[in-house]
Design a protein around this motif. Structure first.
Motif, PDB file in Angstrom:
ATOM      1  N   ASN A  91      43.741  -0.707  38.787  1.00 37.95           N
ATOM      2  CA  ASN A  91      43.349  -0.116  40.057  1.00 37.95           C
ATOM      3  C   ASN A  91      44.381   0.879  40.568  1.00 37.95           C
ATOM      4  OD1 ASN A  91      43.588  -0.520  43.302  1.00 37.95           O
ATOM      5  ND2 ASN A  91      41.448  -0.491  42.653  1.00 37.95           N
ATOM      6  N   PHE A  94      43.719   4.644  39.956  1.00 36.21           N
ATOM      7  CA  PHE A  94      42.626   5.430  40.553  1.00 36.21           C
ATOM      8  C   PHE A  94      42.366   5.120  42.016  1.00 36.21           C
ATOM      9  CE2 PHE A  94      40.738   1.752  38.340  1.00 36.21           C
ATOM     10  CZ  PHE A  94      39.964   1.179  39.337  1.00 36.21           C
ATOM     11  N   ARG A  95      43.121   4.208  42.626  1.00 33.24           N
ATOM     12  CA  ARG A  95      42.781   3.806  43.990  1.00 33.24           C
ATOM     13  C   ARG A  95      43.038   4.911  45.011  1.00 33.24           C
ATOM     14  NH1 ARG A  95      47.446  -0.232  43.556  1.00 33.24           N
ATOM     15  NH2 ARG A  95      49.256   0.823  44.442  1.00 33.24           N
ATOM     16  N   ALA A  99      37.559   9.341  42.863  1.00 31.44           N
ATOM     17  CA  ALA A  99      36.752   8.407  42.062  1.00 31.44           C
ATOM     18  C   ALA A  99      35.285   8.485  42.465  1.00 31.44           C
ATOM     19  CB  ALA A  99      37.289   6.989  42.189  1.00 31.44           C
ATOM     20  N   ILE A 102      32.368   7.025  37.705  1.00 25.48           N
ATOM     21  CA  ILE A 102      33.239   6.240  36.831  1.00 25.48           C
ATOM     22  C   ILE A 102      33.941   7.119  35.800  1.00 25.48           C
ATOM     23  CG2 ILE A 102      31.980   4.107  37.198  1.00 25.48           C
ATOM     24  CD1 ILE A 102      31.709   5.763  33.877  1.00 25.48           C
ATOM     25  N   ASP A 104      35.913   9.407  36.504  1.00 24.76           N
ATOM     26  CA  ASP A 104      37.267   9.563  37.022  1.00 24.76           C
ATOM     27  C   ASP A 104      38.170   8.409  36.611  1.00 24.76           C
ATOM     28  OD1 ASP A 104      36.688  11.969  38.413  1.00 24.76           O
ATOM     29  OD2 ASP A 104      35.768  10.818  40.020  1.00 24.76           O
ATOM     30  N   ILE A 105      37.573   7.290  36.178  1.00 25.62           N
ATOM     31  CA  ILE A 105      38.359   6.136  35.744  1.00 25.62           C
ATOM     32  C   ILE A 105      38.505   6.123  34.220  1.00 25.62           C
ATOM     33  CG2 ILE A 105      38.538   3.632  35.751  1.00 25.62           C
ATOM     34  CD1 ILE A 105      36.853   3.581  38.257  1.00 25.62           C
ATOM     35  N   PRO A 164      32.850   3.457  41.925  1.00 25.81           N
ATOM     36  CA  PRO A 164      34.185   3.054  41.459  1.00 25.81           C
ATOM     37  C   PRO A 164      35.047   2.391  42.515  1.00 25.81           C
ATOM     38  CG  PRO A 164      33.631   5.260  40.687  1.00 25.81           C
ATOM     39  CD  PRO A 164      32.572   4.878  41.668  1.00 25.81           C
TER      40      PRO A 164
END
Length: 784
Positions: A91, A94-95, A99, A102, A104-105, A164
Motif C-alpha cells: 500500500n 500507491f496510497r 490510483a 488498478i 496504477d498499481i 484501488p
C-alpha cells in the motif's frame, strides 16, 4: 457508518460468546491473545508520542497488511507462494497517488504490461503477454480478491469493477500455474487484498479530483478485536474522458469480515458490488488516429471532422438500408452490474492441520450497445472448493501437504441485436442468442518439503475436467423473405493435467534462488466458438485448448535495508495458442489456434536507497520486463472473394505483445524534522514498439511518459492535522499523444492475391484508442 457499527458490535458479542464456551486451555489462550492486543496498543501509543529522533517517524498512513490474529494453517492461494515467481506491491507504493485504475498499481510489478481497455476506466493487464491480444477485460490469468475468485468459469475477469483505494496490497504470481489455479491460469494470477480492520481501527475518508471532470469520493470503515476483523469500503467515481463521447460514473461497495467462532473455527465473508455506466467511443484505424486521436468534433456524422470513427446501423433495425453514425449519435455505451458474495469456513483439526471450504456466487449483468450489434447478457457463476493443509513431518523432514477439490459453473444467457439509429436504446431484431453453461471440476495436490533448513522442494499437480455446453441460434433477415434461423450446438469436453516442480535455495541470508518447471492450460472461451474468421456469427466450435510448459530461473537479493532486487528469466513452449483478431469496426473479433509458439523473457525489479547516511529518504524503485514471443509453426490462410493464399508466420513476433516495458521512480520522503512526511517522486514509464498484425507489417510506436507526484503525510501525533494526508500529481507531464490501446487486426489480400502493405492496414478500423493526455490530480484524506 450507522449500518456497520451495530454489525461490529454483533460480531464482538458473538466472539465473546464463543470464547466463554472454550475449554480451560482455550480460555487461557484467549486471555493471552487479549493481553497481546493490549500490549500492541500500548506500544503503538508509545511510538506515536515519543518517536526516536534517528528513525523515520511513525506515519498516520496504514501499516502493511497483516493477517488477522485468528488465522489457521491453510495454504495461502496467492500470497508469497513457495517456489513461484511472485511480487507483492504494498500500500505504501500507491496510497499517495491518484490510483484511478488498478493499472496504477500493477505496473509496479515486473512481468506486467498495461494497456487501455474498452472504455475510459477499463484496463488491460498482461502477465508475460498473456492478455496482450484481448481488447477488454482479462484473459489467460486468474484474478482473486482476498483469495475469492473474480474470474468467472469462462475465463473472463474485468478490472473496471474495482477501486484501488480499497486495497492494502496486491500479489502478482507469474508463470504457468494451472497446477495451483486450474483452467486459464496460463501465465499466473493476481490477488487484490483489501485493507484490514486491524490496520484501520476507525474510518478513513477521502476525495480525489482532477482534469476532465474526475471526482472520486471514498471511505473505509474498519475495526478489529479479539476474534474478529472487518472492513467496509465504498466509493463513487465519475469522469469525462479526454476522447470525445467517453466518460463514466460508477459506484463500488467492498466488504470483508472474519469472525472466530471458536479457537479452532473461523468464518470469512466477502461482498463486492459494482455498477457502472460508461460512454464509449469507437476504436480507430491508424490513419484516423493520426488525423484526430481524441475524436474531437465528432458529434454528427454529417458534420464530423476528419478522423472521426463511425458505425453503420440498419435504418429499420432489421435489414436493407444502412445509416452512418458517430459514437455520440449512436450513444455507444456499457451498463454493467457485478455482484460477488463469498464465504470461507476454516477448521483446525490439530495444531498444524486446517480444513478450508469456500463458496462464491458471482453475477454479471450487462447491457452493451458498444457497436452495430448491441449485446445483453446475464452470466451467473458458482464456485465451490474444499481443501486440507497439513503441516507435519514427512520422512523426518518438515512438510506442508495440500489436497483439494473444486467445482465451478457458469450459467450464460446472451443476446445480440441489430442496432437502430435511435441511440443507446435503439435495439432492433436479434442477430444471435447463446444459451448454456461452462463447468470445471477437479482435484489439486501439493507438497512443500524442506530437504534442509535452506533447501525446499515443491511438487504439485492438478487434474481438471471441463465442459462447454452452449447453443447458438443465428438470425438472418433476407429482404422480402422470411427470417432464416441457424442453430449451432457446441458440446465440448476437455480433460487436462498440470504438474509443476520447483526448488528454492536460501544460499545466503541475502540471496534466495529458485528454479521451477510449470504447466498450464486454457480451454476456449464459450463466445469464441460462435464467431467465424470473417468476424460474423457462425460455427467456430473446433477451437482447441491452449497449453504451455515453462521454465523459470530466479534470484532475490536483499542487502541490509539499502537494496532489494529480484531477477527472473523464463522460457515457455506453447501449443495451440489462441490468437484473437479484430475483423473490423462493424464486425466481431474472432479467435484461431496457432500450432506452436515460444515465449521467453527477463523480469527485473529493484528498490535501492543509494545514500542511506546522507540522504536516508531518497530511493530508486524500478522494474523492467522483456518479452520475446514468436510463432514457431503457424501457416495463416487469408481469403478475399475468390482469392486465397497461405502465408508462413514462423519466427514472426506475436502481435500485441510489448517487447520492453519499464517503470521507474526516483523519489524522496523526508524522514524527520520540521518537514517530516513531505515527499515526492518523478516516474518514467517506457513502452517499446510492437506489432498489431500477424505479418508484422504495422507497428505501434514506442512512447515514454513522465509523471510527477508530491505528497504530505504528517507524522503521527496529537491533533487533527496528523490524521490528514495530501497529494498532487501530474500524469503525462509533457502532454505526449500516444496509442493507449490497440486491438490486433487481420492482414488482408489485394486483387493479385498478395498481402496488403502497411499503408492499407493503416485504414483498418476498430483498433486504436489514444492514451490519456496531460492530467492533473489532487487528493486529501483523513483518518478518524
Amino acid at each position: 457508518m450507522r449500518l456497520f457499527l451495530p454489525c461490529a458490535a454483533s460480531i464482538a458479542v458473538l466472539a465473546a460468546s464463543a470464547a466463554s464456551a472454550q475449554s480451560p486451555p482455550d480460555a487461557r489462550r484467549a486471555e493471552l491473545l487479549r493481553q497481546r492486543d493490549a500490549i500492541d496498543a500500548e506500544l503503538r501509543r508509545i511510538d506515536a508520542t515519543a518517536p526516536s529522533p534517528t528513525a523515520a517517524p511513525a506515519s498516520n498512513a496504514p501499516a502493511e497488511p497483516r493477517d488477522i490474529i485468528v488465522t489457521g494453517n491453510a495454504l495461502t492461494l496467492t500470497t508469497k507462494v513457495a517456489g513461484q515467481t511472485d511480487t507483492t506491491i504494498a500500500n505504501a507504493d500507491f496510497r499517495n497517488t491518484p490510483a484511478t485504475t488498478i493499472a496504477d498499481i500493477v505496473k509496479l510489478s515486473p512481468g506486467v504490461t498495461i494497456t487501455g481497455g474498452n472504455g475510459p476506466r477499463d484496463v488491460g493487464v498482461s502477465i508475460r503477454g498473456s492478455n496482450a491480444r484481448n481488447s477488454f477485460g482479462a484473459r489467460n490469468i486468474q484474478v482473486f480478491e482476498d483469495d475469492f475468485p473474480v474470474t468467472q468459469p469462462d475465463g473472463l475477469a474485468r478490472f473496471d469493477l474495482t477501486d484501488p483505494h480499497a486495497y492494502g496490497a496486491v500479489d502478482v504470481v507469474r508463470g504457468p500455474s494451472s497446477a495451483r489455479y486450474g483452467n486459464y491460469a496460463v501465465e499466473g494470477a493476481i490477488n487484490f487484498r483489501t485493507r484490514s480492520g486491524r490496520d484501520l481501527q476507525g474510518v478513513e475518508a477521502g476525495i480525489d479530483g482532477g482534469s476532465f471532470g474526475y471526482l472520486n469520493a471514498y471511505a473505509t470503515l474498519g475495526h478489529a478485536g479479539h476474534g474478529f476483523d472487518y472492513s467496509v469500503f465504498g466509493s463513487f467515481a465519475r469522469a469525462d474522458g479526454a476522447t470525445g463521447h467517453t466518460g463514466y460514473q460508477t459506484g463500488t461497495i467492498n466488504a470483508l469480515a472474519t469472525l472466530a467462532l471458536s479457537d479452532r473455527d473461523r468464518i470469512t465473508g466477502k461482498v463486492i458490488y459494482n455498477e457502472g455506466d460508461f460512454r464509449l467511443s469507437t476504436r480507430l484505424s491508424y490513419n484516423q488516429y493520426l488525423a484526430n486521436p481524441y475524436q474531437q468534433d465528432c458529434d454528427r456524422a454529417a458534420t464530423a471532422a476528419p478522423g472521426c470513427g463511425t458505425i453503420s446501423v440498419l435504418a429499420n433495425g432489421v435489414n436493407g438500408a444502412r445509416l452512418t453514425q458517430t459514437a455520440a449519435e449512436g450513444d455507444l455505451a456499457r451498463n454493467d452490474r457485478r455482484t460477488i458474495v463469498g464465504a470461507r469456513y476454516e477448521h483446525d483439526f490439530a495444531a498444524g492441520t486446517t480444513w478450508r471450504t469456500q463458496a462464491t456466487f458471482d453475477s454479471r449483468v450487462v447491457f452493451q450497445p458498444t457497436s452495430a450489434t448491441p449485446f445483453r447478457g446475464t452470466l451467473n457463476s458458482y464456485n465451490i472448493s474444499s481443501d486440507v493443509t497439513a503441516k507435519t513431518r514427512l520422512a523426518g523432514l518438515d512438510s506442508v501437504s495440500f489436497i483439494g477439490v473444486f467445482y465451478n459453473y457458469l450459467d450464460a444467457q446472451n443476446y445480440s441485436f441489430n442496432k437502430t439509429p435511435a441511440g443507446r436504446n435503439g435495439i432492433g431484431t436479434p442477430t444471435q442468442t447463446v444459451f448454456g453453461g461452462v463447468r470445471n471440476m477437479g482435484v489439486r495436490a501439493r507438497e512443500e518439503l524442506s530437504l534442509t533448513p535452506d533447501l525446499q522442494l515443491i511438487l504439485g499437480i492438478g487434474y481438471e475436467h471441463s465442459q462447454i455446453d452452449m447453443r447458438q441460434t443465428a438470425y438472418a433477415y433476407p429482404v422480402g423473405a422470411s427470417p432464416v434461423l441457424t442453430y449451432i450446438p457446441a458440446l465440448r469436453d476437455f480433460d487436462n493435467v498440470a504438474p509443476e516442480a520447483s526448488l528454492v535455495w536460501q544460499a545466503d541470508p541475502a540471496l534466495k534462488l529458485h528454479a521451477r518447471i510449470g504447466t498450464a492450460y486454457g480451454i476456449p472461451q464459450s463466445g469464441q466458438l460462435f464467431v467465424t474468421t470473417a468476424g460474423v456469427a457462425g460455427n467456430n466450435a473446433d477451437l482447441k485448448t491452449q497449453t504451455n510448459l515453462g521454465v523459470d530461473l530466479g534470484a532475490e537479493v536483499k542487502l541490509a535495508d539499502t537494496l532489494t532486487a529480484e531477477l527472473t528469466g523464463y522460457y515457455e513452449w506453447f501449443r495451440n495458442e489462441q490468437v484473437t483478431q479484430s475483423a473490423g469496426v462493424n464486425l466481431l473479433s474472432f479467435t484461431t489456434n496457432v500450432p506452436r509458439s515460444i515465449h521467453r523473457g527477463v523480469e527485473l525489479a529493484v528498490r535501492w536507497t543509494p545514500l542511506p547516511g546522507a540522504l536516508p529518504g531518497g530511493y530508486v524503485q524500478a522494474n523492467y520486463s522483456y518479452n520475446d514471443q514468436r510463432y514457431t509453426r503457424y501457416t495463416e490462410r487469408l481469403t478475399s472473394g475468390a482469392m486465397s493464399a497461405a502465408f508462413d508466420r514462423a519466427d514472426n513476433r506475436i502481435p500485441g505483445v510489448i517487447p520492453t516495458f519499464v517503470n521507474a521512480r526516483l523519489g524522496y520522503d523526508t524522514p524527520h524534522g520540521a518537514l517530516a512526511g513531505l515527499g515526492g517522486f518523478a516516474e518514467v514509464t517506457y513502452r517499446s514498439r510492437y506489432f498489431i498484425d500477424n505479418a508484422n507489417l504495422l507497428s505501434i510506436p514506442a512512447y515514454t511518459l513522465l509523471n510527477l507526484n508530491v505528497h504530505y503525510d504528517p507524522p503521527a501525533g496529537d491533533g487533527w492535522w496528523s490524521r490528514m494526508s495530501f497529494y498532487a500529481s501530474v500524469q503525462n507531464l509533457t502532454d505526449k499523444t500516444y496509442v493507449g490501446s490497440a486491438s490486433i487486426i487481420s492482414d488482408s489480400l489485394n486483387a493479385a492475391g498478395q498481402q496488403n502493405p502497411a499503408p492499407v492496414l493503416m485504414t483498418t478500423t476498430g483498433s486504436l484508442y489514444a492514451g490519456q493526455p496531460r492530467t492533473v490530480y489532487v487528493g486529501v484524506k483523513g483518518r478518524f
